[in-house]
Motif scaffolding. Structure first.
Motif, PDB file in Angstrom:
ATOM      1  N   UNK A 152       0.832  -1.195   0.000  1.00 28.76           N
ATOM      2  CA  UNK A 152       0.000   0.000   0.000  1.00 28.76           C
ATOM      3  C   UNK A 152       0.866   1.244   0.000  1.00 28.76           C
ATOM      4  N   UNK A 153       0.274   2.375  -0.351  1.00 29.86           N
ATOM      5  CA  UNK A 153       1.030   3.623  -0.410  1.00 29.86           C
ATOM      6  C   UNK A 153       1.354   4.139   0.974  1.00 29.86           C
ATOM      7  N   UNK A 154       0.626   3.689   1.972  1.00 29.33           N
ATOM      8  CA  UNK A 154       0.901   4.088   3.348  1.00 29.33           C
ATOM      9  C   UNK A 154       1.175   2.855   4.192  1.00 29.33           C
ATOM     10  N   UNK A 155       1.776   3.070   5.356  1.00 32.05           N
ATOM     11  CA  UNK A 155       2.094   1.975   6.262  1.00 32.05           C
ATOM     12  C   UNK A 155       1.416   2.204   7.599  1.00 32.05           C
ATOM     13  N   UNK A 156       1.055   1.115   8.266  1.00 33.57           N
ATOM     14  CA  UNK A 156       0.628   1.223   9.652  1.00 33.57           C
ATOM     15  C   UNK A 156       1.896   1.178  10.490  1.00 33.57           C
ATOM     16  N   UNK A 157       2.421   2.337  10.801  1.00 33.50           N
ATOM     17  CA  UNK A 157       3.682   2.392  11.545  1.00 33.50           C
ATOM     18  C   UNK A 157       3.467   2.340  13.057  1.00 33.50           C
ATOM     19  N   UNK A 158       2.318   1.800  13.474  1.00 32.60           N
ATOM     20  CA  UNK A 158       2.149   1.432  14.881  1.00 32.60           C
ATOM     21  C   UNK A 158       2.379  -0.064  15.044  1.00 32.60           C
ATOM     22  N   UNK A 159       2.871  -0.731  13.999  1.00 35.50           N
ATOM     23  CA  UNK A 159       3.202  -2.155  14.055  1.00 35.50           C
ATOM     24  C   UNK A 159       4.700  -2.318  13.843  1.00 35.50           C
ATOM     25  N   UNK A 160       5.235  -3.438  14.315  1.00 38.76           N
ATOM     26  CA  UNK A 160       6.666  -3.698  14.145  1.00 38.76           C
ATOM     27  C   UNK A 160       7.018  -3.843  12.665  1.00 38.76           C
ATOM     28  N   UNK A 161       6.155  -4.520  11.897  1.00 36.61           N
ATOM     29  CA  UNK A 161       6.418  -4.687  10.468  1.00 36.61           C
ATOM     30  C   UNK A 161       6.434  -3.339   9.744  1.00 36.61           C
ATOM     31  N   UNK A 162       5.487  -2.464  10.104  1.00 31.61           N
ATOM     32  CA  UNK A 162       5.434  -1.152   9.476  1.00 31.61           C
ATOM     33  C   UNK A 162       6.652  -0.312   9.800  1.00 31.61           C
ATOM     34  N   UNK A 163       7.111  -0.354  11.058  1.00 28.69           N
ATOM     35  CA  UNK A 163       8.298   0.419  11.439  1.00 28.69           C
ATOM     36  C   UNK A 163       9.539  -0.146  10.765  1.00 28.69           C
ATOM     37  N   UNK A 164       9.625  -1.468  10.663  1.00 27.77           N
ATOM     38  CA  UNK A 164      10.754  -2.075   9.961  1.00 27.77           C
ATOM     39  C   UNK A 164      10.841  -1.561   8.516  1.00 27.77           C
ATOM     40  N   UNK A 165       9.688  -1.542   7.840  1.00 27.75           N
ATOM     41  CA  UNK A 165       9.665  -1.072   6.452  1.00 27.75           C
ATOM     42  C   UNK A 165       9.963   0.421   6.374  1.00 27.75           C
ATOM     43  N   UNK A 166       9.457   1.199   7.336  1.00 24.65           N
ATOM     44  CA  UNK A 166       9.740   2.638   7.363  1.00 24.65           C
ATOM     45  C   UNK A 166      11.237   2.885   7.455  1.00 24.65           C
ATOM     46  N   UNK A 167      11.920   2.169   8.345  1.00 24.22           N
ATOM     47  CA  UNK A 167      13.362   2.359   8.524  1.00 24.22           C
ATOM     48  C   UNK A 167      14.093   2.048   7.227  1.00 24.22           C
ATOM     49  N   UNK A 168      13.666   0.987   6.552  1.00 28.97           N
ATOM     50  CA  UNK A 168      14.287   0.633   5.271  1.00 28.97           C
ATOM     51  C   UNK A 168      14.092   1.748   4.245  1.00 28.97           C
ATOM     52  N   UNK A 169      12.879   2.266   4.152  1.00 26.30           N
ATOM     53  CA  UNK A 169      12.606   3.331   3.181  1.00 26.30           C
ATOM     54  C   UNK A 169      13.355   4.615   3.536  1.00 26.30           C
ATOM     55  N   UNK A 170      13.419   4.921   4.826  1.00 26.74           N
ATOM     56  CA  UNK A 170      14.126   6.130   5.262  1.00 26.74           C
ATOM     57  C   UNK A 170      15.605   6.038   4.905  1.00 26.74           C
ATOM     58  N   UNK A 171      16.201   4.889   5.163  1.00 29.73           N
ATOM     59  CA  UNK A 171      17.616   4.699   4.851  1.00 29.73           C
ATOM     60  C   UNK A 171      17.866   4.753   3.350  1.00 29.73           C
ATOM     61  N   UNK A 172      16.962   4.143   2.577  1.00 33.38           N
ATOM     62  CA  UNK A 172      17.112   4.188   1.119  1.00 33.38           C
ATOM     63  C   UNK A 172      16.982   5.606   0.580  1.00 33.38           C
TER      64      UNK A 172
END
Length: 274
Positions: free
Chosen positions: A127-147
């Motif tokens: 999806x275009x957005x993430x549920x960043x109140x979940x561990x999976x969502x935060x993991x993906x956020x960190x990856x995208x932020x670093x990229x």
């Protein structure tokens, strides 16, 4: 209690990580139905105050498979199932689209569409957005932020369902800070403001996602908030100490919060008081 705790004397002083591992075992036992909500709350409180390995062992000795490794493994299995389910949705969508296109003679040729889909690799979160109140969502956020920015260092961040915000040093000068909104993509705000030279930083790469997942799974019981939903998660440093704050609430207005270190050590718990 097996594992590392069993190799030490019962009088050996407990570490923060031992207390956190014991809490994870209790979370798993509660989820499995081995202990009641009252037992879980009481034992968790005792675990966070325990000073020796023997005291921690007594809290989980009567539980089945009472090892920290089992609790962490269960969290990883949950994440794996979530990722597989997300990938299955993508595959099902592609197959369904191909079937509909093949049944319509007036539709354009399917080859260009197949080529376009093949060019996009399957991702765990589509999806275009993430549920960043979940561990999976935060993991993906960190990856995208670093990229996106080539770093995992920030000043602070707040995570919500569907969006997040980050404050960090501006690339042009460490004396300026910029705020970045995240809603599937990163959008820095137009203007930067002043930033103190001694601002403490927080490294997203230091977050133990598996430990965070365990705390999120047990937040409802640990914070005495039935049917709790994580409202938001904050990450940053206070008084030079990095921490992660987890806030929960339910539909009846009960709320509570806890603070843990990035490596999963418990710092503070503030449960709901009826």
């Amino acid at each position: 209690m097996s594992g590392a705790l069993a190799t030490n004397s019962s009088r050996t002083r407990a570490r923060d990580v031992d207390r956190a591992d014991t809490c994870a075992v209790l979370d798993t036992a509660f989820a499995d139905g081995q202990i009641t909500a009252d037992e879980h709350a009481g034992r968790t409180a005792d675990a966070m105050k325990a000073s020796t390995l023997g005291q921690l062992d007594l809290l989980v000795r009567d539980l089945q498979k009472a090892t920290p490794r089992n609790a962490v493994a269960k969290v990883r299995r949950i994440d794996k199932i979530w990722y597989l389910a997300a990938a299955s949705v993508v595959v099902a969508t592609v197959i369904g689209f191909a079937a509909l296109s093949g049944g319509d003679e007036s539709a354009p040729a399917a080859a260009p569409v197949e080529q376009e889909i093949a060019a996009e690799p399957l991702a765990p979160i589509v999806s275009s957005t993430l549920d960043t109140t979940t561990a999976s969502g935060i993991r993906e956020f960190i990856t995208r932020y670093n990229n996106k920015f080539g770093t995992t260092v920030i000043d602070s961040a707040n995570f919500y369902d569907g969006h997040a915000s980050v404050t960090r040093a501006a690339p042009s000068s460490p004396n300026l800070k910029e705020d970045i909104d995240f809603r599937g993509g990163f959008a820095p705000r137009e203007s930067a403001t002043s930033r103190a030279a001694d601002t403490a930083i927080f490294d997203l790469a230091s977050v133990d996602i598996d430990k965070l997942a365990g705390y999120l799974a047990g937040a409802s019981a640990n914070l005495n908030v039935p049917d709790a939903k994580v409202s938001h998660i904050g990450m940053g440093s206070s008084s030079g100490r990095p921490g992660i704050s987890i806030y929960v609430e339910n539909a009846l207005g009960a709320d509570g919060w806890m603070e843990i270190a990035p490596d999963g050590r418990p710092i503070r718990i503030d449960p709901f008081q009826p």
